[in-house]
Write an enzyme that holds these catalytic residues in place. Sequence first.
Site, PDB file in Angstrom:
ATOM      1  N   ASN A 296      -1.778 -10.202  13.254  1.00 57.98           N
ATOM      2  CA  ASN A 296      -2.071  -9.035  12.153  1.00 57.98           C
ATOM      3  C   ASN A 296      -1.670  -7.667  12.406  1.00 57.98           C
ATOM      4  OD1 ASN A 296      -4.185  -9.849   9.899  1.00 57.98           O
ATOM      5  ND2 ASN A 296      -4.773 -11.204  11.804  1.00 57.98           N
TER       6      ASN A 296
ATOM      7  N   TYR B 127     -25.463   1.322  30.165  1.00 55.02           N
ATOM      8  CA  TYR B 127     -26.319   0.501  30.679  1.00 55.02           C
ATOM      9  C   TYR B 127     -27.851   0.434  30.364  1.00 55.02           C
ATOM     10  CZ  TYR B 127     -30.105  -0.469  34.323  1.00 55.02           C
ATOM     11  OH  TYR B 127     -31.304  -0.665  34.935  1.00 55.02           O
TER      12      TYR B 127
ATOM     13  N   GLU C 192       5.605 -19.569   1.008  1.00 57.24           N
ATOM     14  CA  GLU C 192       4.569 -20.241   2.047  1.00 57.24           C
ATOM     15  C   GLU C 192       4.587 -21.717   1.764  1.00 57.24           C
ATOM     16  OE1 GLU C 192       2.262 -22.098   4.385  1.00 57.24           O
ATOM     17  OE2 GLU C 192       2.749 -19.957   4.780  1.00 57.24           O
TER      18      GLU C 192
ATOM     19  N   CYS D 231      -7.667 -19.798  13.779  1.00 62.92           N
ATOM     20  CA  CYS D 231      -8.542 -19.710  14.932  1.00 62.92           C
ATOM     21  C   CYS D 231      -9.976 -20.307  14.707  1.00 62.92           C
ATOM     22  CB  CYS D 231      -8.788 -18.292  15.547  1.00 62.92           C
ATOM     23  SG  CYS D 231      -7.233 -17.354  16.141  1.00 62.92           S
TER      24      CYS D 231
ATOM     25  N   ARG E 111       0.790  -1.240   0.119  1.00 66.30           N
ATOM     26  CA  ARG E 111      -0.042  -0.052  -0.137  1.00 66.30           C
ATOM     27  C   ARG E 111       0.802   1.268  -0.016  1.00 66.30           C
ATOM     28  NH1 ARG E 111      -2.546  -2.838   4.009  1.00 66.30           N
ATOM     29  NH2 ARG E 111      -4.413  -3.904   3.429  1.00 66.30           N
TER      30      ARG E 111
END
Length: 461
Positions: free
Chosen positions: A315, A436, A41, A51, A28
């Site tokens: 991240n 609340y 990879e 996760c 970017r």
Amino acid sequence: MDMSGGRERLVVIGGDAAGMSAASQARRLRGPDELEIVAFERGRFSSYSACGIPYWVGGDVAERDELIARSPEEHRSRDIDLRMGTEVTGIDVAGKRVRARDVASGAESWTPYDKLVIGTGARPIRPDMPGVDAPGVHGVQTLDDGQALLDTLARTHGRRAVVVGAGYIGVEMAEAMINRDYEVTVVNRGSEPMSTLDPDMGRMVHEAMEGLGITMVNDAEVTKVLTGEDGGVRAVATEDGEYPADVVILGIGVRPETSLARAAGLPVGERGGLLTDLAMRVRGHQDIWAGGDCVEVLNLVSGQEQYVPLGTHANKHGQVIGTNVGGGYATFPGVVGTAVSKVCDLEIARTGLREKDALRAGLRFETVTIESTSRAGYYPGASPMTVKMLAERRTGRLLGVQIVGREGAAKRVDIAAVALTANMTVEQMTALDLGYAPPFSPVWDPVLVAARKAAVKVSAR
């Protein structure tokens, strides 16, 4: 930028959260004419949510690809040369190059770098014991692991699952197997499940798991996996007994994958993770960064280095690294140790220090435990919630919070996470202007009830 007028090359090792967040953020900030990005990879998937694997296995997430945030093709479309199925086998720090091997062909080659990002992640702890490599024994660290487990479940006729370990992965995988109508036994080395909680709070998780029909075996260590005539798993054994199993899931935890970094002479900490500065640059190395599950981080409450392998941190690390590589400036100051999980409808949350963490850090403290409800007691659906809070003696500084309850329990820990980050005292917390209304909380939120009680206890000392 390279003073010779040529492009700089960023090499990234690891195609998941930290590595590809770094690559994307660097892209970017600097276009392909300024910065070439090559990423390696060794697996088949990039930028995915590990996760989410227990929820995919359990059926809450229908498709594997729902866990993939960005495919290799999407990364390549942004001028990131992501090479899948390619394992980095060596880092030459002096020569500023990495050696990579094509997993399919075995061919090896060297790739020079100007800047290097290490995002090698973590590896599951796989105990060295007889039978651990038998068919039917599974870890759940990667999407490939999750797919292999699902393949085993599809061809296994029996309905008995043994989960080894009762941390986050173990508890979540126990739930996944309950959702698949398996008989589930959890064998846990600790006195209670969820060692990230104090034992008194872990006891509540234990009771809830047994209430779901899960057999809990605590204070027990698996010594071997027993196999049948076909070579597949049939049971696990401890010193005290055997537990029949048609599938065994290892949820013992993970260690930082830093073998490459160690071999290259890069600095690692007591827990095996790479050590970095606040910019996520590897200490003592100007052009090497590291992030994600392969690094240690500073715990802002204890002031000590800690190993906390979570996707949120990975991240953030990637964003910080990518910003710095891209010519900007960013830091990652540390963590307070926040984590949440669930087992069916029981929500589990913690942040800051446990009692043993505080003792290890040399802190003196008081603890309080309160019972409250998720909503106003008269409002339909109100459910019980237990909050445990640690506060430092004399100063009253908040040190940690643990919450166990039903709906609305887990995310309440965020109140405490912010208070810890802001270095607040429990007295200051009692004045927090929290939202609340009866459908959402009692007039005094459970976290503030605990803070009031802690403030009284601390001031009495």
